[in-house]
Scaffold this motif. Structure first.
Motif, PDB file in Angstrom:
ATOM      1  N   THR A  30       0.824  -1.211   0.000  1.00 49.67           N
ATOM      2  CA  THR A  30       0.000   0.000   0.000  1.00 49.67           C
ATOM      3  C   THR A  30       0.856   1.259   0.000  1.00 49.67           C
ATOM      4  O   THR A  30       0.358   2.348  -0.260  1.00 49.67           O
ATOM      5  N   GLU A  31       2.136   1.099   0.297  1.00 49.74           N
ATOM      6  CA  GLU A  31       3.040   2.251   0.331  1.00 49.74           C
ATOM      7  C   GLU A  31       3.259   2.793  -1.081  1.00 49.74           C
ATOM      8  O   GLU A  31       3.545   2.035  -2.017  1.00 49.74           O
ATOM      9  N   LYS A  32       3.124   4.085  -1.257  1.00 45.87           N
ATOM     10  CA  LYS A  32       3.339   4.718  -2.554  1.00 45.87           C
ATOM     11  C   LYS A  32       4.838   4.876  -2.808  1.00 45.87           C
ATOM     12  O   LYS A  32       5.584   5.346  -1.948  1.00 45.87           O
ATOM     13  N   ARG A  33       5.256   4.434  -3.986  1.00 44.78           N
ATOM     14  CA  ARG A  33       6.671   4.523  -4.361  1.00 44.78           C
ATOM     15  C   ARG A  33       6.799   5.277  -5.671  1.00 44.78           C
ATOM     16  O   ARG A  33       5.885   5.309  -6.491  1.00 44.78           O
ATOM     17  N   THR A  34       7.958   5.862  -5.879  1.00 42.68           N
ATOM     18  CA  THR A  34       8.230   6.578  -7.127  1.00 42.68           C
ATOM     19  C   THR A  34       9.288   5.819  -7.923  1.00 42.68           C
ATOM     20  O   THR A  34      10.026   4.987  -7.372  1.00 42.68           O
ATOM     21  N   ILE A  35       9.346   6.123  -9.218  1.00 43.30           N
ATOM     22  CA  ILE A  35      10.364   5.502 -10.067  1.00 43.30           C
ATOM     23  C   ILE A  35      11.753   5.826  -9.534  1.00 43.30           C
ATOM     24  O   ILE A  35      12.659   4.991  -9.555  1.00 43.30           O
ATOM     25  N   GLY A  36      11.893   7.024  -9.005  1.00 40.16           N
ATOM     26  CA  GLY A  36      13.182   7.444  -8.466  1.00 40.16           C
ATOM     27  C   GLY A  36      13.661   6.588  -7.317  1.00 40.16           C
ATOM     28  O   GLY A  36      14.871   6.439  -7.098  1.00 40.16           O
ATOM     29  N   SER A  37      12.730   5.995  -6.551  1.00 41.04           N
ATOM     30  CA  SER A  37      13.123   5.126  -5.429  1.00 41.04           C
ATOM     31  C   SER A  37      13.239   3.673  -5.856  1.00 41.04           C
ATOM     32  O   SER A  37      14.013   2.908  -5.279  1.00 41.04           O
ATOM     33  N   LEU A  38      12.464   3.267  -6.875  1.00 37.22           N
ATOM     34  CA  LEU A  38      12.485   1.865  -7.315  1.00 37.22           C
ATOM     35  C   LEU A  38      13.749   1.528  -8.098  1.00 37.22           C
ATOM     36  O   LEU A  38      14.298   0.428  -7.956  1.00 37.22           O
ATOM     37  N   LEU A  39      14.198   2.458  -8.919  1.00 39.01           N
ATOM     38  CA  LEU A  39      15.354   2.190  -9.767  1.00 39.01           C
ATOM     39  C   LEU A  39      16.630   1.939  -8.950  1.00 39.01           C
ATOM     40  O   LEU A  39      17.330   0.941  -9.200  1.00 39.01           O
ATOM     41  N   PRO A  40      16.968   2.777  -7.961  1.00 36.67           N
ATOM     42  CA  PRO A  40      18.167   2.490  -7.159  1.00 36.67           C
ATOM     43  C   PRO A  40      18.078   1.161  -6.414  1.00 36.67           C
ATOM     44  O   PRO A  40      19.082   0.459  -6.254  1.00 36.67           O
ATOM     45  N   GLU A  41      16.863   0.815  -5.964  1.00 38.66           N
ATOM     46  CA  GLU A  41      16.677  -0.457  -5.258  1.00 38.66           C
ATOM     47  C   GLU A  41      16.944  -1.643  -6.201  1.00 38.66           C
ATOM     48  O   GLU A  41      17.585  -2.620  -5.814  1.00 38.66           O
ATOM     49  N   PHE A  42      16.471  -1.532  -7.445  1.00 35.77           N
ATOM     50  CA  PHE A  42      16.705  -2.586  -8.429  1.00 35.77           C
ATOM     51  C   PHE A  42      18.193  -2.706  -8.737  1.00 35.77           C
ATOM     52  O   PHE A  42      18.743  -3.815  -8.811  1.00 35.77           O
ATOM     53  N   ILE A  43      18.859  -1.565  -8.909  1.00 35.67           N
ATOM     54  CA  ILE A  43      20.294  -1.576  -9.209  1.00 35.67           C
ATOM     55  C   ILE A  43      21.081  -2.177  -8.051  1.00 35.67           C
ATOM     56  O   ILE A  43      22.036  -2.942  -8.253  1.00 35.67           O
ATOM     57  N   HIS A  44      20.667  -1.870  -6.806  1.00 34.89           N
ATOM     58  CA  HIS A  44      21.321  -2.444  -5.624  1.00 34.89           C
ATOM     59  C   HIS A  44      21.191  -3.977  -5.621  1.00 34.89           C
ATOM     60  O   HIS A  44      22.166  -4.693  -5.341  1.00 34.89           O
ATOM     61  N   THR A  45      19.990  -4.466  -5.929  1.00 39.01           N
ATOM     62  CA  THR A  45      19.776  -5.915  -5.977  1.00 39.01           C
ATOM     63  C   THR A  45      20.603  -6.546  -7.088  1.00 39.01           C
ATOM     64  O   THR A  45      21.202  -7.617  -6.919  1.00 39.01           O
ATOM     65  N   LEU A  46      20.646  -5.881  -8.235  1.00 37.11           N
ATOM     66  CA  LEU A  46      21.427  -6.364  -9.371  1.00 37.11           C
ATOM     67  C   LEU A  46      22.900  -6.502  -8.989  1.00 37.11           C
ATOM     68  O   LEU A  46      23.537  -7.543  -9.248  1.00 37.11           O
ATOM     69  N   LYS A  47      23.445  -5.477  -8.347  1.00 35.21           N
ATOM     70  CA  LYS A  47      24.859  -5.506  -7.938  1.00 35.21           C
ATOM     71  C   LYS A  47      25.107  -6.596  -6.900  1.00 35.21           C
ATOM     72  O   LYS A  47      26.128  -7.302  -6.951  1.00 35.21           O
ATOM     73  N   ALA A  48      24.173  -6.737  -5.956  1.00 39.77           N
ATOM     74  CA  ALA A  48      24.352  -7.733  -4.894  1.00 39.77           C
ATOM     75  C   ALA A  48      24.356  -9.148  -5.465  1.00 39.77           C
ATOM     76  O   ALA A  48      25.171  -9.993  -5.060  1.00 39.77           O
ATOM     77  N   LEU A  49      23.448  -9.410  -6.401  1.00 39.55           N
ATOM     78  CA  LEU A  49      23.389 -10.749  -6.994  1.00 39.55           C
ATOM     79  C   LEU A  49      24.626 -11.043  -7.848  1.00 39.55           C
ATOM     80  O   LEU A  49      25.173 -12.142  -7.798  1.00 39.55           O
ATOM     81  N   PHE A  50      25.079 -10.050  -8.596  1.00 46.25           N
ATOM     82  CA  PHE A  50      26.268 -10.267  -9.423  1.00 46.25           C
ATOM     83  C   PHE A  50      27.547 -10.322  -8.588  1.00 46.25           C
ATOM     84  O   PHE A  50      28.568 -10.825  -9.056  1.00 46.25           O
ATOM     85  N   ALA A  51      27.490  -9.811  -7.356  1.00 40.73           N
ATOM     86  CA  ALA A  51      28.645  -9.923  -6.462  1.00 40.73           C
ATOM     87  C   ALA A  51      28.776 -11.333  -5.894  1.00 40.73           C
ATOM     88  O   ALA A  51      29.857 -11.737  -5.463  1.00 40.73           O
ATOM     89  N   SER A  52      27.679 -12.086  -5.904  1.00 40.85           N
ATOM     90  CA  SER A  52      27.696 -13.467  -5.438  1.00 40.85           C
ATOM     91  C   SER A  52      28.120 -14.380  -6.587  1.00 40.85           C
ATOM     92  O   SER A  52      27.460 -14.409  -7.627  1.00 40.85           O
ATOM     93  N   PRO A  53      29.204 -15.134  -6.452  1.00 41.58           N
ATOM     94  CA  PRO A  53      29.675 -15.997  -7.544  1.00 41.58           C
ATOM     95  C   PRO A  53      28.614 -16.996  -8.018  1.00 41.58           C
ATOM     96  O   PRO A  53      28.457 -17.200  -9.226  1.00 41.58           O
TER      97      PRO A  53
END
Length: 410
Positions: A204-227
């Protein structure tokens, strides 16, 4: 302003919507919607493969067509998960299918087919995360595995039947009839969506594209940091990019090498799909995460057989090799999917891991479409492209094996 989904009268949901019965009405409607939507997805693909040459487009245009479809999967990857969870998932499914049918109907207005198919791809990108996310809201947790199996089973059946109908209707009744049939299939999916209960949003929390994109990039980096996660994402992305490329290479090869039409192209794709199902079944017995190196050998075998296949002319041999390509493909991709799900669960949750996986898979697919569109533009023969494809896939497996050895993964 009211939207189509606001106007549609979704049945009111009760407080506890999850059923202790597997084959409850809402789940059956979800399965029906998924079946007709996947059926139309595959039927329109084969109809468009025949449609493009009639409009004067060159052979490399088929690769650009597929690229237009995956474009929105990449562009919307950081957003679609939140979009699905912040709305009633039945309404999300409705909107996804509405975009798909709009893309098909625009073909009758002589709109550019690449734009039309891109709109279908946008609908598919929106539809995808809601398709599985809704299941946990309709059945008790102990029924989730069976519910997922029903969805997967209906999807596989729709893929096989959609390929057959797309090729057969286009060949026997014409492209216009095939496009009309596809629109009717999407219409059936929309009707099924109307009978899915209106569920409360998970977020129910309202989110903006500006907050979603950094979160996605953080997840992307974290997963690629794991061998392990990086290995699994790269491995599955290579497979699905290769599988999409192979569908288009088969289209060119069948026409150039065998002199046959779209019905044969569809048949060959069905045979590969059957092989993948067999391979997926065998993988559950033959390969575990601890014996994952076997999956890489299956990938090598897939590449070698594809190269050998390109020289064949006898139908029995062609059928046999296509089944083997599918079997080794299934043996390759299923264990890597399991590794990715485990890695995602350990790091950032399966949902976010799947979002990153979809982004990576479609990015690789788009790159492959560009590469083979360029080779096709150079007017290289389909046989040579098929050999090159097999060789490149084998080299990719060698690179993955080197990465696994370097990281001491297994």
């Amino acid at each position: 302003m009211q939207t189509l989904t606001d106007i549609a009268q979704f049945p009111e949901a009760k407080k506890d919507r999850r059923s202790a019965r597997l084959l409850n009405k809402p789940l059956l409607m979800v399965i029906g919607a998924q079946f007709f939507s996947a059926l139309a997805d595959n039927a329109i693909f084969f109809a468009l493969l025949e449609f493009l040459p009639t409009k004067g487009y060159s052979s490399y245009s088929t690769y650009l067509l597929q690229g237009s479809f995956v474009f929105f999967y990449i562009l919307l990857a950081p957003l679609v998960g939140y979009f699905a969870d912040s709305r009633s998932k039945g309404a999300v499914l409705f909107r996804g299918n509405a975009l798909k049918i709009a893309g098909v109907l625009l073909l009758f207005l002589n709109i550019n087919p690449f734009l039309c198919y891109a709109l279908v791809g946008m609908g598919a990108a929106i539809y995808s995360p809601a398709k599985f996310g809704i299941l946990s809201e309709l059945v008790k947790s102990e029924l989730l595995v069976k519910a997922n199996a029903l969805i997967e089973g209906s999807t596989i059946l729709a893929i096989l039947l959609g390929a057959y109908l797309g090729g057969t209707i286009t060949t026997s009744l014409g492209i216009t009839v095939a496009i009309i049939a596809t629109a009717l299939f999407y219409g059936a999916a929309l009707i099924s969506n109307l009978f899915i209960p209106k569920l409360s949003p998970m977020i129910t929390e309202k989110r903006t594209i500006g907050s979603l994109l950094p979160e996605f990039i953080h997840t992307l980096k974290a997963l690629f940091a794991s061998p392990y996660a990086r290995f699994a994402i790269l491995g599955t992305s290579l497979f699905w990019g290769a599988a999409t490329t192979l569908r288009l290479l088969l289209n060119d090869w069948v026409r150039d090498h065998l002199g046959k039409g779209i019905d044969t192209v569809a048949l060959f794709n069905i045979i590969v799909s059957v092989g993948i199902v067999i391979g997926a079944f065998l993988a559950s017995f033959l390969i575990t995460i601890k014996t994952l190196r076997r999956a890489l050998w299956a990938g090598v075998a897939m590449g070698i057989i594809t190269a050998i296949f390109s020289f064949q002319s006898h139908l029995f041999t062609i059928y046999l090799l296509l089944v083997l390509v599918g079997i080794f493909g299934g043996l390759y991709v299923i264990p890597l999917n399991a590794l990715l799900q485990k890695s995602g669960q350990d790091l950032h949750g399966v949902g976010q891991a799947v979002a990153v996986q979809n982004f990576a898979e479609n990015s690789v697919t788009l790159c492959m479409m560009g590469i083979f569109a360029f080779f096709s533009y150079l007017d290289l023969s389909a046989t040579l492209l098929m050999i090159g494809f097999g060789g490149l896939f084998c080299l990719s497996m060698a690179a993955l094996s080197w990465e696994a050895r370097r990281q001491k993964l297994f």
